[in-house]
Design a protein around this motif. Structure first.
Motif, short mmCIF file in Angstrom:
data_model
loop_
_atom_site.label_atom_id
_atom_site.label_comp_id
_atom_site.label_asym_id
_atom_site.label_seq_id
_atom_site.Cartn_x
_atom_site.Cartn_y
_atom_site.Cartn_z
N TRP A 1 2.85 6.55 -1.55
CA TRP A 1 3.76 7.47 -0.88
C TRP A 1 5.19 7.33 -1.37
CZ3 TRP A 1 5.72 7.60 4.81
CH2 TRP A 1 6.25 8.86 5.08
N ALA A 2 5.86 6.25 -1.01
CA ALA A 2 7.29 6.10 -1.35
C ALA A 2 7.53 4.76 -2.01
CB ALA A 2 8.14 6.22 -0.09
N LYS A 3 8.02 4.79 -3.24
CA LYS A 3 8.29 3.55 -3.96
C LYS A 3 9.33 2.71 -3.24
CE LYS A 3 7.05 5.29 -8.51
NZ LYS A 3 7.55 5.66 -9.84
N GLN A 4 10.29 3.36 -2.57
CA GLN A 4 11.33 2.65 -1.82
C GLN A 4 10.90 2.57 -0.36
OE1 GLN A 4 14.78 5.06 -3.50
NE2 GLN A 4 15.66 3.01 -3.22
N THR A 5 10.19 1.49 -0.02
CA THR A 5 9.61 1.33 1.30
C THR A 5 9.91 -0.07 1.83
OG1 THR A 5 7.78 2.88 0.92
CG2 THR A 5 7.39 1.17 2.54
N VAL A 6 10.20 -0.13 3.13
CA VAL A 6 10.21 -1.39 3.87
C VAL A 6 9.24 -1.17 5.02
CG1 VAL A 6 11.55 -2.99 5.27
CG2 VAL A 6 12.60 -1.92 3.26
N ALA A 7 8.14 -1.92 5.03
CA ALA A 7 7.11 -1.69 6.05
C ALA A 7 6.44 -3.00 6.43
CB ALA A 7 6.07 -0.70 5.51
N LYS A 8 6.00 -3.03 7.67
CA LYS A 8 5.28 -4.18 8.19
C LYS A 8 4.30 -3.66 9.24
CE LYS A 8 7.98 -7.72 8.70
NZ LYS A 8 8.92 -8.71 9.27
N PRO A 9 3.04 -4.12 9.23
CA PRO A 9 2.07 -3.63 10.20
C PRO A 9 2.21 -4.31 11.57
CG PRO A 9 0.98 -5.09 8.64
CD PRO A 9 2.42 -4.97 8.22
N GLU A 10 3.28 -3.94 12.29
CA GLU A 10 3.53 -4.49 13.63
C GLU A 10 3.99 -3.37 14.55
OE1 GLU A 10 6.51 -7.53 13.39
OE2 GLU A 10 5.35 -8.74 11.97
N ILE A 11 3.38 -3.26 15.71
CA ILE A 11 3.81 -2.25 16.68
C ILE A 11 5.27 -2.53 17.04
CG2 ILE A 11 3.53 -1.44 19.07
CD1 ILE A 11 0.54 -1.67 18.68
N GLY A 12 6.07 -1.46 17.03
CA GLY A 12 7.50 -1.55 17.33
C GLY A 12 8.36 -1.72 16.10
N PHE A 13 7.77 -2.14 14.97
CA PHE A 13 8.54 -2.28 13.73
C PHE A 13 8.95 -0.90 13.25
CE2 PHE A 13 9.24 -2.84 9.18
CZ PHE A 13 10.04 -3.98 9.17
N THR B 1 -4.65 3.57 -8.35
CA THR B 1 -3.45 4.24 -8.87
C THR B 1 -3.15 5.48 -8.05
OG1 THR B 1 -3.94 3.46 -11.11
CG2 THR B 1 -2.37 5.26 -10.90
N GLY B 2 -1.98 5.51 -7.41
CA GLY B 2 -1.52 6.69 -6.69
C GLY B 2 -0.37 7.33 -7.40
N SER B 3 0.22 8.34 -6.78
CA SER B 3 1.38 9.06 -7.35
C SER B 3 2.50 9.09 -6.32
CB SER B 3 0.98 10.49 -7.72
OG SER B 3 -0.05 10.48 -8.67
N PRO B 4 3.14 7.93 -6.08
CA PRO B 4 4.21 7.89 -5.07
C PRO B 4 5.47 8.58 -5.54
CG PRO B 4 4.08 5.79 -6.20
CD PRO B 4 2.94 6.64 -6.71
N SER B 5 6.32 8.90 -4.59
CA SER B 5 7.61 9.54 -4.91
C SER B 5 8.59 8.47 -5.34
CB SER B 5 8.13 10.26 -3.67
OG SER B 5 9.40 10.78 -3.92
N GLY C 1 0.81 -1.21 0.00
CA GLY C 1 0.00 0.00 0.00
C GLY C 1 0.84 1.26 0.00
N LEU C 2 1.79 1.34 0.91
CA LEU C 2 2.64 2.54 1.04
C LEU C 2 3.46 2.80 -0.22
CD1 LEU C 2 3.55 1.86 4.73
CD2 LEU C 2 2.43 3.96 3.91
N GLU C 3 3.93 1.73 -0.86
CA GLU C 3 4.71 1.88 -2.10
C GLU C 3 3.86 2.45 -3.24
OE1 GLU C 3 7.97 -1.75 -1.86
OE2 GLU C 3 5.95 -2.17 -2.64
N ASN C 4 2.56 2.26 -3.16
CA ASN C 4 1.69 2.68 -4.26
C ASN C 4 1.13 4.09 -4.14
OD1 ASN C 4 1.20 0.58 -6.44
ND2 ASN C 4 1.21 -0.65 -4.57
#
Length: 137
Positions: free
Chosen positions: A31-43, A133-137, A26-29
């Motif tokens: 906000w930022a094409k170069q993303t490492v993300a995981k939906p976990e508290i503390g990550f 379709t989004g407009s990520p950086s 979701g975030l890559e699409n």
């Protein structure tokens, strides 16, 4: 201290928007094409914009309601600020999104630039959630 705040209505479910702001895909699409993300508290999510690497520790995850990150590494003015998304589901698959980037120490040129850029990315989030379709950086 000062804050950046945006409110928008997205023609999509809170679940869809929550996934857009918590998952790497979701975030890559939007906000930022170069993303490492995981939906976990503390990550610690990592977002790269050119030469700027942003590290944001997930402090709050309330499914379909609220997401909050603490910025732990970025440009100097961002460190120690927080970013949050509050979602309020409405009828007809509409959701109100309240976005905050809180804790700015001063209203600077970077603050003004980020306020403008966040508005642009909120429109990208809206587009992504409504059309795919989004407009990520």
């Amino acid at each position: 201290m000062t804050d950046i705040k945006h409110k928008l209505v997205i023609n999509s479910t809170a679940d869809n928007i929550y996934n857009a702001i918590t998952t790497q895909q979701g975030l890559e699409n939007w906000w930022a094409k170069q993303t490492v993300a995981k939906p976990e508290i503390g990550f610690v999510n990592v977002f790269v914009f050119g030469t700027v690497k942003n590290e944001m520790k997930i402090s709050t995850l309330v499914p379909n309601k609220k997401v909050e990150w603490e910025i732990i590494a970025s440009t100097g003015e961002w460190v120690g600020t927080t970013i949050s998304f509050e979602l309020e589901a409405k009828d007809n698959n509409k959701t109100i999104v309240r976005f905050d980037h809180n804790g700015w120490r001063a209203v600077t040129d970077l603050y003004a630039e980020c306020n403008y850029t966040w508005a642009r990315f909120m429109m990208s989030l809206k587009s992504y959630c409504e059309t795919g379709t989004g407009s990520p950086s």
